[in-house]
Design an enzyme around this catalytic site. Structure first.
Site, mmCIF file in Angstrom:
data_model
loop_
_atom_site.group_PDB
_atom_site.id
_atom_site.type_symbol
_atom_site.label_atom_id
_atom_site.label_comp_id
_atom_site.label_asym_id
_atom_site.label_seq_id
_atom_site.Cartn_x
_atom_site.Cartn_y
_atom_site.Cartn_z
ATOM 1 N N ASP A 62 24.850 59.471 52.494
ATOM 2 C CA ASP A 62 24.892 60.880 52.098
ATOM 3 C C ASP A 62 24.568 61.778 53.286
ATOM 4 O OD1 ASP A 62 24.524 63.416 50.843
ATOM 5 O OD2 ASP A 62 24.051 62.398 48.963
ATOM 6 N N SER A 110 27.562 66.964 47.363
ATOM 7 C CA SER A 110 27.465 65.537 47.052
ATOM 8 C C SER A 110 28.020 65.209 45.675
ATOM 9 C CB SER A 110 26.005 65.079 47.141
ATOM 10 O OG SER A 110 25.519 65.209 48.450
ATOM 11 N N HIS A 316 19.716 68.591 55.956
ATOM 12 C CA HIS A 316 19.413 69.904 55.380
ATOM 13 C C HIS A 316 18.199 70.531 56.059
ATOM 14 C CE1 HIS A 316 22.254 70.345 52.111
ATOM 15 N NE2 HIS A 316 22.018 69.113 51.702
ATOM 16 N N HIS A 356 29.981 63.643 52.888
ATOM 17 C CA HIS A 356 30.148 64.827 53.732
ATOM 18 C C HIS A 356 29.182 64.719 54.899
ATOM 19 C CE1 HIS A 356 26.285 66.155 52.188
ATOM 20 N NE2 HIS A 356 26.731 65.869 50.973
ATOM 21 N N HIS A 459 26.081 71.936 54.321
ATOM 22 C CA HIS A 459 27.053 70.901 54.669
ATOM 23 C C HIS A 459 28.119 71.466 55.592
ATOM 24 C CE1 HIS A 459 26.142 68.865 50.502
ATOM 25 N NE2 HIS A 459 25.098 68.896 51.310
#
Length: 538
Positions: A62, A110, A316, A356, A459
Site C-alpha cells: 500500500d 486505497s 502520508h 498507488h 497520493h
C-alpha cells in the site's frame, strides 16, 4: 517465342500461387498451435479452464512507488555495507507496471485501488467492493471460497481497512468499518467467506461496554461484541502476542482464525516491539502454514491476501525513516512466502503490486537556492530510532516539569539523533498543540537532513511496479504472458480470477442483496488521520 512466353507465364502464375498458399498454410498452422498449445496457458485467456490444485498469494504494498524501492535499496546497502548491486528480493521478480487511476479521478485511493484488484473493475475513491454505481461486486476472495478454496487476510493495519475490506465486504464508504467487520465474520448473504484474518482493528469488533478482557478501546456504536459472538460461532480468537505465539507459526491453528493484535494499527516496524507484536513476516508464515495444513487433503488450494499496509502511512506522514523499514519488513515477508512456495508440492503463484504511490517521494531534494548537489544521505534515516509518529506522541503525552529538556535530549538527540537543531525548532515542538503538526515538523527535520523530497501528504498518480513468482516455470511464464509490461490495475484482478477459474459476474449476482449503504446522509468531505477521504455523517 510463344511457347517460351507461355511456359514463363505458367511459371509466374504458379510462383504467385505458391507465394499466397505457403504463407497462408504457415499462418493456419501457427494459429492451430496457438489454440491447442498449453505450454503458456493461453487456453485460459480464451475461455479454457485451468486444472489442478493451486495457491494464490496476492501481495499489496500500500502506497509504495518505484522510488520507495530505490530509497530502501540504497538504505539497506548503506546499513549492511553491501555492494551497490546487492538488491532487494522484490527487485529480482519485477515483471511490469500498473496504471492506478480510479473511475472518478486520475489519483486513486486505497479503496478504489483494492476494489480494482478484488472485483477487476474501476470504481470511485472510497468504494469498498462496490462498483461506480454503488452496486456490490463479487470479489476474487468470495469466488475462491465459493469454488472450494480456503481464504485469508494478513495486514498490519486494521483488518477492516480499505484493502482487506474491499476483498471481503461491500460498503459505499470505507469509513463503514463496523459494517465491514460484520460482513467479514459472515453476516451477509454469502455467510462466512474468510477462513483466516490476522491484523489490527480490534476496535471495530467490540464496543466500550464489552467484557474488559477484550480491551478498553472498543468503538462500535451499536453495543455489539463481535469477538464474543465469533468465539461462540467457532472462531479461534487471538488477541495478543502471547496468544499469537501459541499458534506456533501456523502449526497450531484451528480455522476459522480471528487474530486481532491491536485495537487500531500495528506499530511501524521501526517502533514495533517484538515482545508485543509479531512482524509481517511472522503473520505471513503463520497464515501460509495454517492454510497449507487446512488444504492438504483437498483438491483445492487457497487464496491469501498479504498487505504491507503501513508503507502508505509512512508516505502520508512524509516519514522516510519509517518507510524504508516498512518496505524492508515487506520484503522479508515476500521472501518467506517464496521459500514456503518453493517447498510446496502445490503450484503456487505470488503476485505483488501497489494500489498507488503515496507522498510524491523523491530520492533527492534541493535545500539551498544554489544548484543542488547530487546526493542523499541514508545515514540520517539509519540514525533515527523511532518514527515521527512515535516521537510526536511522546511529546504530546509528556507530563514532566522540563519539556524543553525532554524534547532536546530525549526526542531529538536520542530518538532521532539530531544534534544540529535550532532554538526555533525546539520552541516550535514545545509550544505546538497539534500532534500532527509536531509529527510533520519532526519528519521534515529528518527529510531535510537526508535531502529527501516529498510533494504531497496524499497520493500520486505515478505507475507502480508489478512483481511475480511461481514455483512452477509454466505458471510464471503464463503470468508474464498476461502481466508483463504496463497494465491497468483491473487486469491484475482479471488474471487472478482467470487463474482460479472464478466467474466474478456470477459471484456478483449472489451478493446483490448485501446491505452496503450507511442508511443515513453521508458526506465525502470527511478525512481520517492519514488524509484518506473516508466519508461520514453530515
Amino acid at each position: 517465342m510463344a511457347k517460351v512466353f507461355q511456359r514463363g507465364h505458367r511459371y509466374n502464375k504458379a510462383r504467385q500461387f505458391m507465394r499466397f498458399v505457403i504463407p497462408t498454410l504457415i499462418l493456419l498452422l501457427a494459429g492451430f498451435n496457438l489454440v491447442t498449445s498449453s505450454d503458456k496457458g493461453l487456453e485460459s485467456f480464451f475461455g479454457g479452464k485451468h486444472s489442478g490444485k493451486r495457491n494464490v498469494i496476492f501481495f499489496v504494498t500500500d502506497g509504495m512507488g518505484p522510488t520507495s524501492l530505490s530509497l530502501t535499496r540504497s538504505f539497506r546497502q548503506y546499513v549492511h555495507e553491501l555492494a551497490y548491486n546487492d538488491v532487494l528480493v522484490l527487485d529480482q521478480h519485477l515483471i511490469g507496471s500498473s496504471r492506478t487511476r480510479a473511475s472518478d479521478s486520475l489519483v486513486t485511493d486505497s479503496a478504489a485501488g483494492a476494489t480494482a484488484f478484488a472485483c477487476a473493475l474501476k470504481s470511485y475513491n472510497g468504494a469498498i467492493g462496490v462498483d461506480s454505481d454503488k452496486v456490490p461486486c463479487g470479489t476474487i476472495l468470495e469466488g475462491a471460497k465459493l469454488a472450494g478454496y480456503h481464504t485469508g487476510l494478513v495486514v498490519t493495519t486494521r483488518i477492516t481497512d480499505a484493502t482487506p475490506g474491499a476483498f471481503s465486504a461491500h460498503v459505499d464508504f470505507r469509513s463503514q468499518e463496523d459494517l465491514i467487520a460484520e460482513q467479514q465474520l459472515g453476516e451477509y448473504p454469502l455467510g462466512r467467506q474468510v477462513d483466516l484474518m490476522i491484523g489490527g482493528g480490534r476496535t471495530h469488533f467490540y464496543s466500550s461496554n464489552s467484557d474488559p478482557k477484550y480491551g478498553d478501546r472498543g468503538s462500535r456504536k451499536d453495543g455489539k461484541n463481535l469477538i464474543s459472538k465469533a468465539e461462540k460461532d467457532g472462531w479461534q480468537y487471538v488477541g495478543n502476542r502471547e496468544q499469537f505465539d501459541q499458534l506456533q507459526l501456523g502449526q497450531n491453528v484451528s480455522l476459522p482464525l480471528l487474530a486481532l493484535l491491536a485495537d487500531h494499527d500495528i506499530p511501524f516496524d521501526l517502533d514495533r516491539k517484538d515482545e508485543e507484536y509479531p512482524s509481517l513476516e511472522e503473520e505471513t508464515i503463520t497464515a501460509i502454514n495454517a492454510l497449507n495444513e487446512a488444504t492438504k487433503d483437498s483438491d483445492k488450494g487457497f487464496f491469501l491476501l498479504v498487505e504491507g499496509s503501513r508503507i502508505d502511512h509512512a508516505g502520508h506522514q512524509n516519514d522516510p525513516s519509517a518507510q524504508v523499514r516498512e518496505v524492508l519488513a515487506f520484503d522479508r515477508a515476500f521472501q518467506a512466502a517464496k521459500k514456503l512456495a518453493d517447498k510446496s508440492q502445490v503450484e503456487t503463484i505470488l503476485i505483488s503490486t501497489s494500489d498507488h504511490e503515496t507522498g510524491g517521494l523523491a530520492a533527492s531534494r534541493q535545500i539551498t537556492k544554489s544548484y543542488p548537489d547530487y546526493v542523499w544521505y541514508p545515514e540520517v534515516l539509519s540514525n533515527a530510532q523511532h518514527s515521527g509518529e512515535y516521537c510526536s506522541k511522546q511529546i504530546e503525552g509528556y507530563k514532566g516539569d522540563d519539556k524543553k529538556s525532554f524534547v532536546q535530549h530525549e526526542v531529538l538527540e536520542k530518538m532521532l539523533e539530531i544534534h544540529d537543531y535550532t532554538d526555533s525548532d525546539v520552541d516550535y515542538l514545545i509550544n505546538e498543540k497539534d500532534r500532527n503538526s509536531i509529527q510533520d515538523k519532526l519528519n521534515d527535520m529528518i527529510s531535510f537532513r537526508a535531502e529527501i523530497g516529498w510533494s504531497t501528504h496524499g497520493h500520486s498518480a505515478v505507475d507502480v511496479n508489478i512483481y511475480a513468482y511461481s514455483n512452477r516455470k509454466k505458471a510464471l511464464d503464463e503470468i508474464k504472458d498476461y502481466l508483463q509490461g504496463n497494465h491497468e490495475n483491473t487486469e491484475i484482478g482479471d488474471y487472478m480470477a482467470r487463474y482460479l477459474n472464478i466467474d466474478l459476474a456470477q459471484v456478483t449476482k449472489e451478493i446483490r442483496d448485501t446491505k452496503h449503504s450507511p442508511g443515513k446522509k453521508f458526506t465525502a468531505k470527511v478525512f481520517d488521520e492519514y488524509g484518506h477521504k473516508v466519508g461520514g455523517l453530515e
